[in-house]
Design a protein around this motif. Structure first.
Motif, short mmCIF file in Angstrom:
data_model
loop_
_atom_site.label_atom_id
_atom_site.label_comp_id
_atom_site.label_asym_id
_atom_site.label_seq_id
_atom_site.Cartn_x
_atom_site.Cartn_y
_atom_site.Cartn_z
N GLY A 121 0.90 -1.34 0.08
CA GLY A 121 0.03 -0.18 -0.06
C GLY A 121 0.88 1.41 0.14
N LEU A 122 0.57 2.34 -0.86
CA LEU A 122 1.28 3.42 -1.08
C LEU A 122 0.32 4.46 -1.15
CD1 LEU A 122 3.87 5.00 -1.42
CD2 LEU A 122 3.77 4.35 -3.73
N MET A 123 0.25 5.57 -0.02
CA MET A 123 -0.77 6.61 -0.04
C MET A 123 0.01 7.80 -0.18
SD MET A 123 -3.71 4.91 -0.13
CE MET A 123 -4.66 6.17 0.35
N VAL A 124 -0.90 9.00 -0.30
CA VAL A 124 -0.27 10.33 -0.28
C VAL A 124 -1.56 11.26 0.30
CG1 VAL A 124 0.33 12.30 -1.57
CG2 VAL A 124 1.32 10.08 -2.45
N TRP A 125 -1.20 11.87 1.30
CA TRP A 125 -2.37 12.48 2.17
C TRP A 125 -2.22 13.95 2.12
CZ3 TRP A 125 -5.47 8.49 4.23
CH2 TRP A 125 -4.74 7.27 4.16
N GLU A 126 -3.03 14.70 2.26
CA GLU A 126 -2.79 16.23 2.66
C GLU A 126 -2.21 16.15 3.97
OE1 GLU A 126 -6.76 18.01 2.44
OE2 GLU A 126 -6.88 17.64 0.02
N ALA A 127 -1.15 16.85 4.06
CA ALA A 127 -0.20 16.95 5.42
C ALA A 127 -1.21 17.57 6.41
CB ALA A 127 1.10 17.48 4.92
N GLN A 128 -1.89 18.92 6.14
CA GLN A 128 -2.48 19.37 7.14
C GLN A 128 -3.95 18.87 7.40
OE1 GLN A 128 -1.04 22.16 8.37
NE2 GLN A 128 0.86 21.80 7.14
#
Length: 792
Positions: free
Chosen positions: A329-336
């Motif tokens: 699994g590889l995810m990118v999130w909004e950091a804030q």
């Protein structure tokens, strides 16, 4: 049980920070008492219902947020709390309605009226009261403020952070090196951090000197990250199946700045946001948790991963957060906010590492499937898949210039260019290659394997420059070894220095001779320059005299031409007088001749007239036709002759008249000719005087020109002589330089080992001094003694 290692200095800082915060809160409370209360029930609920109710009600609750009731509003949405009582600036609700944060609310519309925004701000600042009888809750006091001004992100304003007087005594001495599963390189300083069991080891990458050991008694370190400005080092780890946390160290002092996380298993991956405001943790819990560094509170968590979270990293601009797990699994999130941004699918096995390119536009991921993949952040698409390591890729790191370094189960570390093409493959390790990073200037690669070997490598030629110990010897052992090495090296330097002493005299003599020659050259250069400058004035004078001589020559030639014309005019005038006299005489002679011709013609006419008269009388006396005819013929003959004589007389008369006119003209011309002679003679005399004066001036200027040319020739000769002397002096300098070089060459071969030995002795002396000072500051503690054999 966690041991809190907060020194006296940090305690003082925390005390001051807490005191300041307490005062600020007290001041805020005083203001709140003075100002009228703003409550959810009286003012805010109506605004929420009219402006937000269509989307954030109990039926829809978009984003998990329901603002229809006080309790639901305070609970927040899927990304966590949206209201921080007493802290409007950190309340995301205020950010979205003022359109300073995404998503802007209301969506696709202008902001709600400023008056309503001010009421919501006052409500939050006053403690987010439910009703007029409610008591304001106070936000937890921060331990310390770590956030940075966004304008200061990246390169630090001053010198990059380097350890200063940080202890180097191992916290956990080890007889044998252990696997290196955590490594980080400072983005700005010549510093690399190696994670081991219960300690972080810091090395300077210029001379590979141990500069610090940071204790981590909580267990094994699994993750190391420098902050983006290099001031902090974040270590994540713990005890498997028991506890885990992340600790931030001050790089300069080695002090603990804060710790976050209360995991029930070891932290396997951790990173700190570029503004130092958040820390993200991941591990066997399969949950990514993001904490506020100011107070250690949990901000939000992401639960989409289905296996252990093995990699976590904020983007350099702080906008995104990437995480990877053991189940590919590889995810990118909004950091804030923690909202999902991309779900990146493509790997077939566990994600082992993540790294952002410096511009935050590309993410690199490594996997047990053997590949390193590059992902663009515009649409979340893969842009490159590199078959990096057979059997599995263990780590991946971007350099500042866009290159990539990776390690893997094939025991290799490799460097790739920005397009994913292999640039360098280093010699294999003896075991699985686990970690690799670039140094701060991208000039070196530091890589480690499962056996604990740490190599410093040159990516230009692939050569190994040094080894770093993950298990440095105790301070006493290193001090003893350094003293012994210093004694041996200093003795070697002293011996080499004695061998050089006899060779120094020729070098000194040659240096003196060269200095003298250089002084002579300097003096001659000054003289030559002066002599050369002295040529300018005579040269200018000679040129002026040449111009004057040319002008005088032209004047003399003009005077000669004028004299010649005057003389020619005088000669012409004098010749005209002679010619006029001759012409007058010729005219007189012609007149006399013409008069003689008239007289002769007249005489001939008179002489013939009797014959005519006789012929006429005979005709008149003729008696017969025959006589008359004969007489008529005779008369006709004499009449014709008479006509001829009359014509001749007429012609002679005409000639006489013409010659008489010519005589008159000739006489007039002879009388006029002498008048032109006198002016011509005057002009000739004047032209003669002018020509003589011009010749005299020409002669004088010619002499002056000769004098000027001689002066110029003398100046040039002097300049040439000075230049020749300078050239000879320079030649002597070359000879002296060669002599000095030869003398120096004779000791260079001896001096190079001396310099090396001296430099090594100085470095060892500095190390002895530093270790001695540290030993005095920190008395030796008990632990596992590690001797030289164990270090190998």
């Amino acid at each position: 049980m966690r041991r809190k290692l907060i020194g006296a200095g940090l305690t003082a800082i925390l005390t001051a920070a807490i005191g300041a915060t307490t005062s600020a809160v007290a001041g805020a409370d005083d203001k709140a008492k003075a100002a009228p209360k703003v409550t959810y029930a009286d003012q805010v609920s109506g605004i929420f219902r009219s402006r937000c109710g269509s989307c954030h009600n109990p039926d829809k609750a978009k984003g998990g947020l329901n603002l229809d009731s006080y309790s639901a509003a305070m609970q927040g949405g899927g990304s966590g709390k949206v209201v921080e009582p007493g802290d409007p600036d950190n309340s995301s609700l205020l950010g979205v309605i003022t359109h300073s944060e995404e998503p802007k609310m209301p969506p696709n519309s202008s902001k709600i009226p400023d008056a309503e925004i001010d009421l919501i701000r006052q409500w939050i600042a006053g403690g987010a009261l439910e009703a007029s009888g409610s008591v304001a809750s106070v936000k937890a006091k921060p331990k310390m403020e770590f956030k940075l001004d966004p304008s200061s992100l990246g390169k630090p304003a001053g010198e990059p952070a380097m350890p200063k007087d940080v202890p180097t005594e191992p916290f956990m001495p080890m007889a044998r090196p252990a696997a290196v599963v955590a490594m980080a390189s400072s983005p700005w300083a010549t510093l690399v951090a190696l994670g081991g069991h219960k300690q972080v080891v810091l090395y300077r990458t210029t001379d590979f000197h141990l500069v610090g050991v940071l204790p981590f008694p909580e267990g094994t370190i699994h993750s190391l990250r420098f902050s983006r400005n290099g001031d902090l080092l974040l270590a994540g780890g713990g005890r498997g199946g028991q506890s885990g946390l992340a600790v931030a160290f001050n790089v300069k002092t080695g002090q603990r700045m804060f710790e976050v996380g209360k995991e029930y298993d070891a932290v396997l991956a951790a990173d700190i946001s570029p503004d130092h405001g958040m820390v993200a943790l991941g591990g066997p819990s399969k949950i990514v948790r993001v904490y506020n560094t100011a107070d250690g509170n949990l901000l939000f968590e992401m639960k989409k991963h289905t296996e252990w979270v093995t990699a976590v990293e904020f983007s350099p601009d702080g906008v995104l957060l990437a995480t990877g797990d053991r189940n590919n699994g590889l995810m990118v999130w909004e950091a804030q906010t923690g909202r999902e941004y991309f779900d990146l699918r493509g790997h077939a096995a566990a994600i082992t590492d993540l790294s952002w390119r410096l511009d935050s536009n590309v993410l690199a991921s490594s996997s047990e499937d053997g590949t390193v993949k590059l992902w663009e952040m515009e649409n979340g698409n893969p842009i490159k898949s590199i078959a990096a390591h057979g059997g599995g890729a263990a780590s991946v790191r971007f350099a500042k210039d866009g290159r990539i370094v990776s390690t893997g189960r094939d025991q290799r570390a490799r460097v790739w260019d920005a397009n994913g093409n292999k640039q360098r493959e280093f010699d294999p390790f003896g075991d699985l290659a686990l970690e690799a990073v670039f140094t701060q200037d991208d000039s070196r690669v530091i890589a480690a394997d499962f056996s604990g070997e740490v190599r410093v490598l040159d990516p230009k030629d692939g050569k190994k420059l040094a080894n770093l110990a993950i298990n440095p010897a105790p301070l006493a052992v290193r001090l003893d070894l350094a003293k012994k090495a210093y004694a041996v090296t200093q003795a070697e330097a002293d011996s080499l220095a004695k061998q050089l002493e006899p060779l120094q005299a020729p070098v000194t003599a040659a240096a003196v001779a060269l200095a003298k020659a250089q002084q002579d050259v300097a003096a001659l250069e000054k003289s030559a320059a002066s002599r050369q400058a002295a040529v300018a004035a005579p040269e200018q004078a000679a040129q002026a005299k040449l111009a004057a001589w040319n002008e005088a020559t032209a004047t003399s030639q003009a005077a000669d031409q004028l004299l010649a014309r005057a003389q020619a005019e005088q000669a012409a005038a004098e010749k005209a007088v002679a010619d006029a006299a001759a012409a007058e005489k010729a005219a007189a002679d012609a007149l006399a001749a013409s008069k003689a011709g008239v007289e002769k013609a007249l005489a001939d006419k008179l002489a013939h007239d009797p014959a005519v008269a006789a012929a006429a009388a005979a005709l008149k006396a003729a008696k017969s036709p025959e006589e008359a005819a004969k007489a008529s013929a005779e008369l006709t003959k004499h009449a014709a002759r008479s006509g001829e004589l009359i014509s001749a007389l007429s012609a002679a008369g005409t000639r006489q008249a013409e010659t008489q006119s010519a005589v008159v003209r000739a006489s007039a011309a002879r009388a006029a000719a002498p008048a032109a002679v006198a002016p011509a003679q005057v002009r000739t005399r004047a032209a003669t005087l002018g020509a003589q004066a011009a010749k005299q001036a020409l002669a004088r200027i010619g002499q002056e020109r000769a004098d000027a040319e001689k002066a110029l020739a003398d100046a040039r000769t002097a300049a040439q002589t000075a230049a020749a002397g300078l050239a000879a002096a320079k030649k002597f300098v070359e000879t002296a330089t060669a002599a000095k070089a030869a003398a120096e060459k004779s000791i260079t071969e001896k001096k190079a080992p001396l310099d090396a030995a001296t430099a090594k002795a100085q470095a060892l002396k500095a190390e002895v001094d530093a270790l001695s000072a540290e030993a005095q500051r920190s008395p030796a503690k008990g632990g596992l003694a590690v001797g030289p054999q164990a270090q190998r």
